[in-house]
Motif scaffolding. Structure first.
Motif, PDB file in Angstrom:
ATOM      1  N   PRO A 766       0.835  -1.222   0.000  1.00  0.00           N
ATOM      2  CA  PRO A 766       0.000   0.000   0.000  1.00  0.00           C
ATOM      3  C   PRO A 766       0.861   1.261   0.000  1.00  0.00           C
ATOM      4  O   PRO A 766       1.900   1.335   0.679  1.00  0.00           O
ATOM      5  CB  PRO A 766      -0.806  -0.131   1.297  1.00  0.00           C
ATOM      6  N   PRO A 768      -0.372   4.870   0.621  1.00  0.00           N
ATOM      7  CA  PRO A 768      -1.463   5.835   0.850  1.00  0.00           C
ATOM      8  C   PRO A 768      -1.077   7.259   0.511  1.00  0.00           C
ATOM      9  O   PRO A 768      -1.927   8.055   0.091  1.00  0.00           O
ATOM     10  CB  PRO A 768      -1.770   5.668   2.348  1.00  0.00           C
ATOM     11  N   ASP A 773      -4.023   2.408  -4.365  1.00  0.00           N
ATOM     12  CA  ASP A 773      -4.665   1.314  -3.634  1.00  0.00           C
ATOM     13  C   ASP A 773      -4.006  -0.005  -4.002  1.00  0.00           C
ATOM     14  O   ASP A 773      -3.800  -0.294  -5.192  1.00  0.00           O
ATOM     15  CB  ASP A 773      -6.158   1.251  -3.969  1.00  0.00           C
TER      16      ASP A 773
END
Length: 907
Positions: A766, A768, A773
């Motif tokens: 991941p 972020p 995503d």
């Protein structure tokens, strides 16, 4: 063919040093001779040119040529026969020297009257004995200008009579058309019995009478009537009465004098001033109005367009070209007043208007091996140019074709505008477009033959290919030839031809199992279509492997091509065939039935043509781009989302696309047969590369495919074997792409899902902060499958598969398809095309019926064929591919169009 310039040294030393043989002499003469000159004519020219040669005897003639550049060295050869002359000409042309260097070894004649046995032994050689005119045991041999053809050697001595001078022209037309300082301007005429014998012991001929220069510059014998210096002894206007009179023996004044001296009178002893030569007079040109050949072998005031009496040509076409080039260079015009198989006469077009008497006559000389010689020249022009024209009437298509032929040979697809610019830079005249187009057509015809005759050359060329390249496949179909509704015997009409080579069949076994087929129109005189099949090796190099010439791209022609293609190439377990959705190929495949169905053949459509056809129906550019994205999509779920979007935008367009099977045009449902090839761009690229030969005769097209493939296999094979020998496993381009995927595999989370380490779940880390995503993918190493679709589509591991291999300690190279390895690429090109010999071997005895073209597919004789395809919606503009905005057609700026351009309104 241009004459050969030579420099002849004499009265010097013939020595040898570290550099080889050397000629050292301050005395030399210059001459020019044609390549087909005879040994006798060459010796006669040298004897006539060398001053005071009547007191010398030619002993030996040497030819010196350069054998090496570093260090500089020379070698010599003795010229004693016709074979030596031919060898000298070939050696001179091979060396590329400006002038041919000769050395004539003369020997002074004895003051006493001695026989031939008193001279050096070399004089007894028949080659030079022929030119010791009149030698005997009672008098020294004398110099004569008689040509060797006027003498008969080896006859009985009982028929011996006195020699004679040949009736030579006022100046030597073959040797020195610009200046005649090295010899007299006229010759005295003597008659002799035709059975003259030379070199026979016990017999002699009297001395040559002393001659001097007359008031008009001609050579006058003291006891003879001088020959008119202006007499055209080689004129073509000689009547039959004159020839008959010349054939009758006549008693010359010299013979009458000899008869009087034999009755007790003493011969006249002239004073020394009558035979002493004024060397300064040699430097004065005899004909000042003609171009002068300087004594230092430099041409003064002479260019390629000059004309002179005695200029020789091998063919009448060369003579015509020389005359036309002269008029073009001088900006004057001429017209042909007489043209026969024996003569060609031109006069100035202003002969009546301005009284210009310029005239040229070229005649065929049968006694000189049918050489065409310029016998009459009244020049230069005295007229003035009437106005200025951009084009020149003598600059016709024949002259232009000779000028542009090297350009057309290097690039047959060169445009006519380019040729027009080249002609203007050469001649300073701008020819018409139509004339230049005809010139290019003539150049192509001269280089590659006539269109109609090329059909009959096909069987001969096929036999040659099968002889030198066993295994060549050629299927030639003909039809009966009708004339006036009747079948002509021993004549057939060309219908179609399929051909391929064993190297191509072998190459396909080691390439990707896909074949792209397409057709392209020819631009020649007949409306043929060239069908071709294209494959790609593991290094992504395109190879055309099969060809067919058909009258049109219809069902019958496509069926003929596909049947032969399947017979020789479809030997793999499964072959993917990619084509457009043209009616010809679709109906042909449908008619062939199970032979072109799964599992042997997987037929796929070209995505580019599908998008183009959709845009032609609905004129929606966004939807066209959407269809392209749908075709390239690897994941079925995303494909269905885009298909749903299309349904919301255009239901009719959705129904049109839904009517095409998904596996025929999409990557998501293909099953891995296409290797990522979604279009027929390979075939289109080959069509573009063949554009240079698409306007050639069909026999030239067949030859071009052989030689181009031979060069292609040699070049790519050499590259592949070199990389393999230095230790490469993949081609550097493939290796770089795989390495980039390996870098992307770093940082992926791998979760094994089977005991055998074949099934994995690979997740992305991941991110972020980057708004990314994470996504998880299933990987099956045993089945070579991944959820991303890349693995099964391109037959090469994706980043998820490489990460799974790293986790299970496997080598990812074992998952790469074998066609990408360098050893497979080398197998593609391991069979080379053999070289084919000279074209003279191609035209043997014809053992087949005459083949003629189909007159129904001949293009209109008026006009020229279109050589550029009209672009349609399938041709995406470059600005769309690169994302550039549309520019104004007036100011070339973005944000507006030409109709509302601010700078245009302000102007």
């Amino acid at each position: 063919m241009a004459p050969i310039s030579a420099i002849v040294y004499y009265d010097g030393d013939y020595t040898g040093d570290d550099c080889g043989e050397n000629f050292e002499s301050p005395n030399f003469v210059l001459l020019k001779f044609i390549a087909r000159t005879t040994f006798e004519a060459l010796i006669s020219k040298i004897i006539r040119l060398v001053p005071s040669s009547n007191t010398k005897t030619l002993n030996t003639l040497y030819y010196r040529f350069q054998t090496s550049m570093v260090p500089v060295s020379y070698a010599t050869m003795t010229i004693q026969s016709q074979e030596d002359v031919e060898a000298m000409v070939d050696t001179h042309r091979g060396n590329g020297a400006d002038m041919c260097e000769l050395y004539a070894d003369f020997q002074l004649r004895s003051s006493s009257r001695s026989s031939y046995q008193d001279f050096p032994p070399s004089l007894s050689t028949p080659s030079f004995q022929q030119f010791e005119h009149g030698s005997s045991s009672t008098q020294p041999p004398r110099q004569s200008s008689a040509n060797f053809r006027d003498m008969q050697i080896g006859q009985s001595s009982a028929n011996l009579s006195m020699g004679r001078h040949s009736c030579a022209a006022a100046f030597d037309l073959n040797i020195q058309p610009y200046d005649n300082r090295h010899g007299f301007s006229g010759h005295t005429t003597f008659e002799s019995d035709p059975t003259l014998t030379l070199g026979h012991e016990g017999y002699s001929s009297p001395e040559e009478p002393i001659q001097e220069l007359g008031p008009d510059g001609s050579e006058i014998g003291l006891f003879t009537t001088p020959l008119d210096a202006n007499a055209d002894v080689d004129s073509d206007s000689t009547t039959d009465e004159d020839n008959a009179e010349q054939d009758q023996p006549r008693t010359s004044t010299w013979e009458q004098h000899h008869a009087s001296t034999s009755r007790g009178h003493q011969p006249y002893e002239p004073p020394s001033h009558m035979y002493n030569v004024d060397m300064v007079a040699f430097d004065v040109p005899e004909f000042p109005e003609m171009p002068n050949l300087g004594f230092n072998a430099s041409y003064v005031g002479l260019d390629d367009s000059e004309l002179w009496i005695g200029m020789q040509f091998e063919t009448i076409d060369q003579a015509k070209s020389a005359i036309k080039l002269y008029n073009i260079r001088k900006s004057v015009h001429s017209k042909v007043t007489r043209s026969t198989s024996e003569k060609y006469v031109c006069e100035c077009t202003q002969r009546k208007e301005q009284g210009c008497n310029w005239k040229v006559r070229v005649s065929k000389k049968k006694r000189k091996q049918n050489i065409w010689e310029l016998s009459v020249y009244n020049g230069p022009h005295t007229c003035c140019a009437v106005g200025h024209r951009q084009d020149h009437p003598n600059l016709d298509s024949t002259i232009i074709s000779q000028t542009v032929q090297p350009i057309v040979q290097a690039s047959p697809k060169v445009t006519v505008s380019t040729l027009m610019a080249h002609v203007k830079s050469v001649y300073q005249y701008e020819p018409e477009y139509k004339k230049t187009w005809r010139a290019k057509d003539k150049a192509l015809k001269k280089l590659h033959g006539d269109w109609d005759a090329s059909y009959n050359e096909l069987p001969g060329w096929i036999n040659i290919m099968q002889k030198y390249n066993p295994g060549t496949i050629a299927v030639l179909e003909t039809k009966p030839y009708y004339k006036n509704d009747r079948v002509v015997a021993d004549v057939r009409q060309f219908h179609r031809l399929f051909w391929t080579f064993p190297q191509c069949i072998h190459a396909f076994k080691n390439c990707k199992p896909i074949i792209q087929i397409d057709g392209t129109f020819l631009f020649g005189r007949y409306r043929h279509v060239l069908l071709l099949a294209v494959i790609q090796d593991g290094n992504r190099k395109t190879i055309p492997v099969a060809f067919a010439l058909v009258p049109r791209e219809d069902t019958d022609s496509c069926k003929f091509f596909l049947q032969n293609l399947r017979k020789h190439f479809f030997r793999h377990n499964t072959v993917c065939l990619i084509s457009d959705r043209g009616s010809g190929f679709l109906s042909a495949i449908e008619s062939l039935g199970s032979r072109f169905c799964s599992p042997k053949v997987e037929h796929r459509y070209c995505l580019r043509h599908i998008a183009s056809n959709y845009h032609g129906r609905y004129k929606k550019d966004y939807e066209r781009k959407l269809i392209l994205r749908m075709g390239y999509e690897l994941v079925p779920n995303k494909f269905e989302e885009m298909l749903h979007e299309l349904n919301e935008r255009n239901s009719d367009g959705y129904n049109y696309i839904a009517g095409i099977p998904k596996e025929k045009w999409t990557n998501a449902y293909d099953g891995g047969f296409r290797y990522g090839h979604m279009t027929t761009n390979l075939a289109e690229a080959i069509n573009s590369s063949l554009k240079g030969i698409r306007n050639l005769p069909i026999s030239a097209i067949v030859k071009a495919t052989y030689f181009r493939l031979g060069k292609l296999f040699a070049t790519l094979g050499k590259e592949s074997f070199t990389l393999k020998d230095v230790g490469h496993i993949f081609h550097p381009r493939i290796q770089n792409e795989i390495q980039a995927i390996v870098v992307k595999s770093n940082g992926l989370y791998v979760l094994p899902m089977s005991r055998s380490d074949t099934i994995f779940r690979v997740s992305e880390i991941p991110r972020p902060l980057q708004g990314y995503d994470p996504t998880s993918y299933r990987v099956n190493l045993e089945d070579k499958w991944c959820d991303c679709g890349y693995f099964q589509a391109l037959k090469s591991p994706c980043q998820h598969a490489i990460a799974a291999c790293s986790n299970s300690r496997r080598d990812y190279k074992n998952l790469v398809d074998p066609v990408y390895f360098l050893h497979s690429v080398c197998k593609v090109y391991e069979m080379e095309f053999p070289a084919i010999g000279s074209e003279t071997e191609w035209h043997g005895n014809q053992t087949w019926p005459t083949i003629l073209p189909d007159p129904e597919i001949r293009r209109n004789k008026s006009g020229r064929p279109t050589s550029t395809r009209i672009h349609n919606a399938m041709d995406m503009p470059q600005r769309e591919r690169t994302g550039q905005p549309k520019l104004c057609g007036h100011c070339r700026r973005a944000g507006h169009i030409i109709t509302n351009c601010p700078s245009r309104r302000q102007h």
